[in-house]
Design a protein around this motif. Structure first.
Motif, mmCIF file in Angstrom:
data_model
loop_
_atom_site.group_PDB
_atom_site.id
_atom_site.type_symbol
_atom_site.label_atom_id
_atom_site.label_comp_id
_atom_site.label_asym_id
_atom_site.label_seq_id
_atom_site.Cartn_x
_atom_site.Cartn_y
_atom_site.Cartn_z
ATOM 1 N N PRO A 86 0.819 -1.215 0.000
ATOM 2 C CA PRO A 86 0.000 0.000 0.000
ATOM 3 C C PRO A 86 0.851 1.262 0.000
ATOM 4 O O PRO A 86 2.029 1.242 0.388
ATOM 5 N N ILE A 87 0.250 2.355 -0.424
ATOM 6 C CA ILE A 87 0.895 3.653 -0.305
ATOM 7 C C ILE A 87 -0.085 4.590 0.391
ATOM 8 O O ILE A 87 -1.292 4.544 0.131
ATOM 9 N N LYS A 88 0.435 5.396 1.291
ATOM 10 C CA LYS A 88 -0.398 6.361 2.016
ATOM 11 C C LYS A 88 -0.208 7.733 1.380
ATOM 12 O O LYS A 88 0.923 8.178 1.192
ATOM 13 N N ILE A 89 -1.324 8.375 1.049
ATOM 14 C CA ILE A 89 -1.256 9.724 0.487
ATOM 15 C C ILE A 89 -2.026 10.671 1.402
ATOM 16 O O ILE A 89 -3.181 10.408 1.756
ATOM 17 N N PHE A 90 -1.374 11.762 1.762
ATOM 18 C CA PHE A 90 -1.972 12.785 2.613
ATOM 19 C C PHE A 90 -2.083 14.064 1.792
ATOM 20 O O PHE A 90 -1.071 14.549 1.267
ATOM 21 N N GLY A 91 -3.284 14.608 1.684
ATOM 22 C CA GLY A 91 -3.422 15.823 0.885
ATOM 23 C C GLY A 91 -4.844 16.341 0.929
ATOM 24 O O GLY A 91 -5.722 15.726 1.558
ATOM 25 N N PRO A 92 -5.095 17.463 0.252
ATOM 26 C CA PRO A 92 -6.438 18.041 0.241
ATOM 27 C C PRO A 92 -7.468 17.030 -0.285
ATOM 28 O O PRO A 92 -7.184 16.282 -1.229
ATOM 29 N N ALA A 93 -8.663 17.053 0.314
ATOM 30 C CA ALA A 93 -9.687 16.054 -0.011
ATOM 31 C C ALA A 93 -9.944 15.873 -1.503
ATOM 32 O O ALA A 93 -10.062 14.733 -1.982
ATOM 33 N N PRO A 94 -10.015 16.963 -2.305
ATOM 34 C CA PRO A 94 -10.354 16.746 -3.721
ATOM 35 C C PRO A 94 -9.276 16.011 -4.519
ATOM 36 O O PRO A 94 -9.523 15.594 -5.648
ATOM 37 N N LEU A 95 -8.105 15.849 -3.937
ATOM 38 C CA LEU A 95 -7.046 15.122 -4.642
ATOM 39 C C LEU A 95 -7.482 13.695 -4.970
ATOM 40 O O LEU A 95 -7.105 13.130 -5.997
ATOM 41 N N LYS A 96 -8.304 13.150 -4.083
ATOM 42 C CA LYS A 96 -8.820 11.787 -4.311
ATOM 43 C C LYS A 96 -9.583 11.719 -5.632
ATOM 44 O O LYS A 96 -9.389 10.786 -6.426
ATOM 45 N N GLU A 97 -10.433 12.704 -5.864
ATOM 46 C CA GLU A 97 -11.225 12.731 -7.102
ATOM 47 C C GLU A 97 -10.300 12.853 -8.328
ATOM 48 O O GLU A 97 -10.511 12.197 -9.355
ATOM 49 N N ILE A 98 -9.280 13.691 -8.188
ATOM 50 C CA ILE A 98 -8.338 13.912 -9.298
ATOM 51 C C ILE A 98 -7.606 12.614 -9.651
ATOM 52 O O ILE A 98 -7.394 12.305 -10.821
ATOM 53 N N ILE A 99 -7.238 11.856 -8.637
ATOM 54 C CA ILE A 99 -6.575 10.562 -8.879
ATOM 55 C C ILE A 99 -7.571 9.570 -9.493
ATOM 56 O O ILE A 99 -7.301 8.939 -10.508
ATOM 57 N N ASP A 100 -8.732 9.489 -8.852
ATOM 58 C CA ASP A 100 -9.702 8.473 -9.267
ATOM 59 C C ASP A 100 -10.171 8.661 -10.707
ATOM 60 O O ASP A 100 -10.303 7.691 -11.462
ATOM 61 N N VAL A 101 -10.434 9.904 -11.089
ATOM 62 C CA VAL A 101 -10.996 10.136 -12.425
ATOM 63 C C VAL A 101 -9.987 9.718 -13.501
ATOM 64 O O VAL A 101 -10.367 9.200 -14.558
ATOM 65 N N GLN A 102 -8.699 9.869 -13.210
ATOM 66 C CA GLN A 102 -7.704 9.519 -14.214
ATOM 67 C C GLN A 102 -7.513 8.009 -14.322
ATOM 68 O O GLN A 102 -7.401 7.464 -15.422
ATOM 69 N N PHE A 103 -7.520 7.326 -13.199
ATOM 70 C CA PHE A 103 -7.403 5.868 -13.284
ATOM 71 C C PHE A 103 -8.691 5.246 -13.829
ATOM 72 O O PHE A 103 -8.652 4.196 -14.480
ATOM 73 N N LYS A 104 -9.822 5.896 -13.588
ATOM 74 C CA LYS A 104 -11.078 5.392 -14.148
ATOM 75 C C LYS A 104 -11.006 5.419 -15.679
ATOM 76 O O LYS A 104 -11.288 4.426 -16.341
ATOM 77 N N HIS A 105 -10.609 6.545 -16.240
ATOM 78 C CA HIS A 105 -10.652 6.668 -17.694
ATOM 79 C C HIS A 105 -9.516 5.927 -18.397
ATOM 80 O O HIS A 105 -9.591 5.661 -19.595
ATOM 81 N N SER A 106 -8.479 5.589 -17.654
ATOM 82 C CA SER A 106 -7.452 4.727 -18.269
ATOM 83 C C SER A 106 -7.765 3.255 -18.008
ATOM 84 O O SER A 106 -7.008 2.381 -18.414
ATOM 85 N N GLU A 107 -8.892 3.024 -17.335
ATOM 86 C CA GLU A 107 -9.335 1.655 -17.007
ATOM 87 C C GLU A 107 -8.248 0.891 -16.263
ATOM 88 O O GLU A 107 -7.970 -0.277 -16.551
ATOM 89 N N PRO A 113 -2.966 -0.936 -3.014
ATOM 90 C CA PRO A 113 -3.973 -0.022 -2.484
ATOM 91 C C PRO A 113 -3.407 1.377 -2.206
ATOM 92 O O PRO A 113 -2.283 1.509 -1.721
ATOM 93 N N ILE A 114 -4.216 2.382 -2.518
ATOM 94 C CA ILE A 114 -3.909 3.745 -2.088
ATOM 95 C C ILE A 114 -4.736 4.010 -0.837
ATOM 96 O O ILE A 114 -5.962 3.860 -0.845
ATOM 97 N N GLU A 115 -4.054 4.369 0.232
ATOM 98 C CA GLU A 115 -4.770 4.782 1.446
ATOM 99 C C GLU A 115 -4.727 6.296 1.485
ATOM 100 O O GLU A 115 -3.667 6.894 1.675
ATOM 101 N N PHE A 116 -5.887 6.901 1.285
ATOM 102 C CA PHE A 116 -5.927 8.350 1.154
ATOM 103 C C PHE A 116 -6.408 9.000 2.456
ATOM 104 O O PHE A 116 -7.444 8.646 2.995
ATOM 105 N N TYR A 117 -5.635 9.972 2.928
ATOM 106 C CA TYR A 117 -5.969 10.677 4.168
ATOM 107 C C TYR A 117 -6.135 12.164 3.860
ATOM 108 O O TYR A 117 -5.149 12.863 3.631
ATOM 109 N N PRO A 118 -7.380 12.655 3.820
ATOM 110 C CA PRO A 118 -7.568 14.085 3.510
ATOM 111 C C PRO A 118 -7.041 14.962 4.637
ATOM 112 O O PRO A 118 -7.226 14.658 5.821
ATOM 113 N N THR A 119 -6.371 16.027 4.255
ATOM 114 C CA THR A 119 -5.885 16.977 5.258
ATOM 115 C C THR A 119 -6.918 18.065 5.490
ATOM 116 O O THR A 119 -7.725 18.377 4.619
#
Lengths: 308, 308
Positions: A86-107, A113-119
């Motif tokens: 796993p990798i832990k990512i700490f950052g502003p909440a909308p970063l999750k959406e930015i990551i997800d939308v790109q992996f979604k469209h590249s299928e 696992p990405i463990e996302f922790y909003p700051t």
């Protein structure tokens, strides 16, 4: 007890003159922590021989692109290179959406696992506490939600004086207690003081990352007495109006922060594209706070070192 | 009538050995067209002195990150550098969402308009038709929706033979008709054939960009007789199984495409990270199609040139 920072990028806003956007890697006791991830960060890691596979924690200060546009590329390469841990990512909440939308469209279904922790940009919080370090967010004052990060290395156990421990033939099972400071009683009843058998571990150190922000005393108390302060210094002080307007700091102000918070050392970075040479920025800061150095790409700085 | 391509990136999937992910710039009659925009493309443009401000059209083949992760950074830098003129982006429909979500969260209101044209991966369509070029999509066969791009330079008007036109003192207002092929009648009634006063313009050329795709004859007819074919050649042919599984092409197959479609020249690129040296890929392709060259970063290739 290693504690050092390697600079991967020191440019603000846009890449220029071979300066990349913000990214740096902390090595704390041989574990790597990535702070910010501007475009090209994974290329800089290849260039400077920083093993991306060794990174388990990524901290993103805010969502201006020069601080995160390299993130999804780096995550994608980890996937393609077979990462499973796993990798832990700490950052502003909308970063999750930015990551997800790109992996979604590249299928892409990541193999790890990405463990996302909003700051939370409004209050300081402890976001990580492991065997080596405690990490707190530092609420900064920028145009959009932004946090710095305060890395407080943990005190380690006392270190055995090997030759003495061996000379007394102290059983292995006593080592843990000795490291915690207990005396040792030999089979013949002799009591040995702990301080005769062990030495204290190194003083743990603190590193504060403050970028991007306008000069604002609200975060001074939290970062007081750090061993090394990384502070943005986007402009020379003759462009104070511009710094204020864009919510950035001048080199003179960065040095003021270091001075007022009694930092041991100061690294300045996030340089505006207008400065081809960085000498004036360094001179301006050193006039206020002599133990200052430029955050230069590819260089590694020991936290708390004397630069001058 | 310039028509040449400058390679900015030739690596597949992940950047390695100083090879960047896919990006290239076409110069057609001194207008620049960017095809794909992997991470670090704007840095490569700085490195190779390609003026990003001169680009008004960007074509993105598909949404695997090695073909577009540099796009939002490039768009962001154009904004920060004060661009006001529109930019046209042609790519898969979801790319719009990927761009928008990032500018939304950075609270960026671009100073220039993005005109977004979604491509259709299922049928070939003309997506651009200007004074210099017609661009068609090439439906390719990859793991996700993907199109190549066919650039057909337009025939230009005939060129005046300056010394003859001046010697006859032909009035300026007749130039346009002459360029279109009309004869010229002098005030004394003498009729001059057009071919005595003008020469034909250069033959317009065609460039096909085919990446990423499995070997599939469905697009062969559309790209027949191009002056230069850029085709991905991710693997050597001994890894055909891997190529088929990942929907990529081998160097041998890329050369087969060039041979069967009677291309004048072939550029191969999108090299797998497993190849530190590219010589074997080149040799394999040249055995089938001799007029092949590697797409090497920083190099500019005239469309239709003889490599060997």
């Amino acid at each position: 007890m290693k504690f050092e920072v390697t600079i991967l990028g020191s440019s603000s806003a846009t890449p220029v003159y071979n300066r990349n956007p913000t990214a740096q890697v902390l090595n704390i006791n041989e574990r790597l922590y990535l702070i910010d991830c501007g475009e090209g960060t994974q290329l800089q890691m290849i260039r400077f021989d920083v093993k991306v596979s060794r990174i388990d924690h990524i901290f993103i200060s805010h969502l201006h692109g020069d601080h995160y546009f390299g993130l999804v590329g780096l995550l994608s390469s980890l996937h393609l290179n077979g990462r499973t841990k796993p990798i832990k990512i700490f950052g502003p909440a909308p970063l999750k959406e930015i990551i997800d939308v790109q992996f979604k469209h590249s299928e892409t279904n990541l193999h790890y696992p990405i463990e996302f922790y909003p700051t939370n940009p409004d209050v300081s919080e402890v976001i990580l506490d492991n065997q080596d370090v405690v990490v707190e967010t530092i609420p900064l004052d920028h145009r959009i939600a932004c946090t710095g990060f305060l890395f407080k290395q943990k005190k380690r156990l006392r270190k055995l004086i090997k030759e003495k421990v061996l000379a007394l033939d102290i059983p292995l099972e006593n080592y843990a207690l000795l490291k915690k400071g207990a005396p040792y009683t030999a089979p013949d009843g002799t009591v040995y003081k702990n301080t005769d058998l062990t030495v204290d571990s190194d003083r743990p150190k603190c590193y504060a990352f403050c970028s991007d922000t306008i000069y604002n005393e609200q975060y001074f108390e939290q970062i007081s007495h750090v061993d090394m302060l990384y502070h943005e210094a986007t402009f020379l002080h003759n462009l104070l109006d511009r710094a204020n307007k864009t919510h950035h700091t001048t080199a003179w102000q960065a040095a003021q922060v270091a001075s007022q918070t009694q930092a041991k050392s100061l690294l300045i970075g996030h340089f505006s594209a207008r400065y081809k040479s960085l000498n004036e920025l360094l001179d301006e800061a050193r006039n206020v706070f002599p133990n200052t150095e430029l955050a230069l790409e590819g260089y590694t700085y020991e936290v708390g070192i004397d630069f001058v």
